[in-house]
Design a protein around this motif. Structure first.
Motif, PDB file in Angstrom:
ATOM      1  N   ALA A   3       4.388   4.397   1.087  1.00  0.00           N
ATOM      2  CA  ALA A   3       4.536   2.979   1.875  1.00  0.00           C
ATOM      3  C   ALA A   3       4.582   1.615   1.164  1.00  0.00           C
ATOM      4  O   ALA A   3       3.669   1.579   0.288  1.00  0.00           O
ATOM      5  CB  ALA A   3       3.903   2.939   3.006  1.00  0.00           C
ATOM      6  N   VAL A   4       5.471   1.006   1.262  1.00  0.00           N
ATOM      7  CA  VAL A   4       5.237  -0.461   0.663  1.00  0.00           C
ATOM      8  C   VAL A   4       5.208  -1.501   1.946  1.00  0.00           C
ATOM      9  O   VAL A   4       6.436  -1.654   2.330  1.00  0.00           O
ATOM     10  CB  VAL A   4       6.441  -0.592  -0.413  1.00  0.00           C
ATOM     11  CG1 VAL A   4       6.487  -1.999  -0.943  1.00  0.00           C
ATOM     12  CG2 VAL A   4       6.538   0.331  -1.391  1.00  0.00           C
ATOM     13  N   VAL A  26       8.263   4.375  -7.415  1.00  0.00           N
ATOM     14  CA  VAL A  26       8.182   5.339  -6.322  1.00  0.00           C
ATOM     15  C   VAL A  26       9.083   6.283  -6.557  1.00  0.00           C
ATOM     16  O   VAL A  26       8.978   7.499  -6.704  1.00  0.00           O
ATOM     17  CB  VAL A  26       8.363   4.883  -5.004  1.00  0.00           C
ATOM     18  CG1 VAL A  26       8.370   5.936  -3.986  1.00  0.00           C
ATOM     19  CG2 VAL A  26       6.922   3.821  -4.808  1.00  0.00           C
ATOM     20  N   TYR A  27      10.194   5.893  -6.980  1.00  0.00           N
ATOM     21  CA  TYR A  27      11.602   6.983  -7.057  1.00  0.00           C
ATOM     22  C   TYR A  27      11.343   7.507  -8.420  1.00  0.00           C
ATOM     23  O   TYR A  27      11.787   8.850  -8.337  1.00  0.00           O
ATOM     24  CB  TYR A  27      12.967   5.932  -7.024  1.00  0.00           C
ATOM     25  CG  TYR A  27      13.961   6.754  -7.177  1.00  0.00           C
ATOM     26  CD1 TYR A  27      14.620   7.470  -6.008  1.00  0.00           C
ATOM     27  CD2 TYR A  27      14.732   7.091  -8.527  1.00  0.00           C
ATOM     28  CE1 TYR A  27      15.832   8.177  -6.169  1.00  0.00           C
ATOM     29  CE2 TYR A  27      15.803   7.669  -8.762  1.00  0.00           C
ATOM     30  CZ  TYR A  27      16.427   8.431  -7.495  1.00  0.00           C
ATOM     31  OH  TYR A  27      17.557   9.148  -7.601  1.00  0.00           O
ATOM     32  N   GLU A  28      10.741   7.016  -9.292  1.00  0.00           N
ATOM     33  CA  GLU A  28      10.814   7.699 -10.614  1.00  0.00           C
ATOM     34  C   GLU A  28       9.606   8.521 -10.567  1.00  0.00           C
ATOM     35  O   GLU A  28       9.306   9.481 -11.263  1.00  0.00           O
ATOM     36  CB  GLU A  28      10.265   6.665 -11.573  1.00  0.00           C
ATOM     37  CG  GLU A  28      11.859   5.748 -12.238  1.00  0.00           C
ATOM     38  CD  GLU A  28      11.156   4.719 -12.995  1.00  0.00           C
ATOM     39  OE1 GLU A  28       9.955   4.541 -13.456  1.00  0.00           O
ATOM     40  OE2 GLU A  28      12.129   4.058 -13.512  1.00  0.00           O
ATOM     41  N   VAL A  68       0.744  -1.241   0.067  1.00  0.00           N
ATOM     42  CA  VAL A  68      -0.037   0.108  -0.034  1.00  0.00           C
ATOM     43  C   VAL A  68       0.875   1.249  -0.027  1.00  0.00           C
ATOM     44  O   VAL A  68       2.166   1.114   0.470  1.00  0.00           O
ATOM     45  CB  VAL A  68      -0.933   0.059   1.219  1.00  0.00           C
ATOM     46  CG1 VAL A  68      -2.113  -1.158   1.034  1.00  0.00           C
ATOM     47  CG2 VAL A  68      -0.003  -0.166   2.560  1.00  0.00           C
ATOM     48  N   ALA A  69       0.371   2.147  -0.587  1.00  0.00           N
ATOM     49  CA  ALA A  69       1.179   3.596  -0.872  1.00  0.00           C
ATOM     50  C   ALA A  69       0.885   4.677   0.319  1.00  0.00           C
ATOM     51  O   ALA A  69      -0.212   4.456   0.790  1.00  0.00           O
ATOM     52  CB  ALA A  69       1.204   4.016  -2.015  1.00  0.00           C
ATOM     53  N   VAL A  85       1.106   0.573  -4.759  1.00  0.00           N
ATOM     54  CA  VAL A  85       1.942   1.537  -5.751  1.00  0.00           C
ATOM     55  C   VAL A  85       1.161   1.896  -7.058  1.00  0.00           C
ATOM     56  O   VAL A  85       1.440   1.459  -7.929  1.00  0.00           O
ATOM     57  CB  VAL A  85       3.188   1.259  -5.925  1.00  0.00           C
ATOM     58  CG1 VAL A  85       4.088   2.601  -6.787  1.00  0.00           C
ATOM     59  CG2 VAL A  85       4.094   0.972  -4.646  1.00  0.00           C
ATOM     60  N   ASN A  86      -0.192   2.453  -6.631  1.00  0.00           N
ATOM     61  CA  ASN A  86      -1.059   2.639  -7.800  1.00  0.00           C
ATOM     62  C   ASN A  86      -0.971   4.161  -8.060  1.00  0.00           C
ATOM     63  O   ASN A  86      -1.678   5.007  -7.505  1.00  0.00           O
ATOM     64  CB  ASN A  86      -2.466   2.255  -6.922  1.00  0.00           C
ATOM     65  CG  ASN A  86      -3.716   2.514  -8.050  1.00  0.00           C
ATOM     66  OD1 ASN A  86      -3.646   3.195  -9.004  1.00  0.00           O
ATOM     67  ND2 ASN A  86      -4.616   1.911  -7.543  1.00  0.00           N
TER      68      ASN A  86
END
Length: 336
Positions: free
Chosen positions: A96-97, A113-115, A7-8, A76-77
């Motif tokens: 968050a992962v 997430v980084y991108e 979940v993010a 990570v939607n």
């Protein structure tokens, strides 16, 4: 928080129970690396080429601006994250992962997430793993494999191993684990990462807020400054409990400040729906903005046992107004 979550990112008593159950189960399938002859000694295999220099996370420890995080349903939607960003007028830069202890490292999610411009916060849950056994090396093969994958990806992550350890709702919590066992396990896992040169990690020790856990002292649970980069806090505003930032977070901040001066990050928080929520959002974000001690916060924007999701326009406007301050948000990849 059950098996394999994603979940993010970015209340206690009854709220503390809610924090232990708010996450939806999400299937993650991330292949793990196969262990090689390199072990926790960190020695390279014969003939192996030297890996590139490890990502330097030092500039991310105390950035000039604040982290602004969010948790959304569905992992990570990106559409869900974009929807939240549109509602608040700013991209979150902390995600968050959630991973169980038998999961492979979620490298593709961390890269995504980084991108996006953010930092992945790995919520690593050692469910069902006795901390004494972990400290004794019985899970070393798995931890080494995980650490190698983190090093191989070579992007920054924050890691909240065994969060809310001062509560009794997790197997690594006070019901099944002594403070000494938890500390030994944390240090052992940390040492394995260092041995594998996986120093691209911000180690985030994250207790639950102490409002209803005052009988559990935090100092014996703290692994020490050599093993921790950030102090994380999990805590929720409640209709039947803390209703202000001071009530919710100040007692815990005071207690951890007697232990260490490490930067503080509010890793998980939320507000119940109602007329008070817009004011509580303002209270949270202005308090974080005004605190030199606190480097950011992340909102838990999904509905579970409580309706934490900001699905009313008044709350969204309140969040957008405060998050619009220049102090919040930055592209993690540009901080070198």
């Amino acid at each position: 928080m059950r098996t394999r979550h994603l979940v993010a990112l970015v209340a206690i008593g009854a709220i503390a129970f809610a924090e232990a159950t708010v996450l939806h189960t999400v299937d993650i399938h991330v292949p793990a690396d196969t262990p090689s002859i390199a072990t926790v000694t960190g020695k390279a295999e014969p003939g192996a080429s030297q890996p590139p220099k490890t990502y330097d996370v030092a500039p991310l420890l105390r950035p000039a601006k604040k982290y602004l995080g969010v948790t959304v349903d569905g992992g990570v939607n990106t559409p869900a994250i974009d929807s939240f960003a549109k509602q608040i007028g700013k991209k979150p830069n902390l995600v968050a992962v959630f991973e169980s202890f038998n999961d492979g490292f979620a490298a593709s999610e961390v890269r995504k997430v980084y991108e996006y411009g953010g930092l992945a916060m790995i919520r690593w849950e050692p469910k069902g793993v006795p901390m004494a056994d972990l400290a004794a090396g019985k899970y070393d093969q798995y931890v080494v494999t995980f650490a190698k994958a983190v090093r191989k990806l070579n992007l920054p992550i924050a890691l909240t191993f065994g969060h809310e350890m001062n509560g009794n709702w997790y197997t690594w919590g006070t019901k099944s684990t002594t403070p000494a066992q938890f500390v030994a396990a944390w240090r052992h896992v940390h040492d394995i990462f260092v041995a594998q040169q996986a120093t691209n990690v911000l180690w985030t020790w994250t207790p639950n807020v102490v409002t209803y856990l005052k009988q559990v002292k935090l100092a014996p649970l703290y692994p020490g400054d050599d093993y921790v980069d950030w102090l994380g806090l999990d805590g929720y505003y409640s209709q039947h409990g803390p209703k202000t930032y001071t009530d919710l977070f100040a007692p815990t901040i005071a207690e951890v400040r007697a232990i260490t001066k490490k930067p503080i990050l509010i890793v998980e928080t939320g507000m119940e729906p109602g007329t008070a929520r817009p004011g509580q959002i303002e209270n949270l974000l202005t308090s974080v903005a005004d605190s030199a001690d606190v480097i950011g916060c992340a909102y838990f924007n999904l509905n579970a046992t409580k309706d934490w999701k900001l699905d009313d326009s008044a709350s969204q406007r309140a969040f957008a107004k405060q998050a619009g301050a220049d102090v919040f948000g930055f592209d993690v990849g540009t901080i070198k």
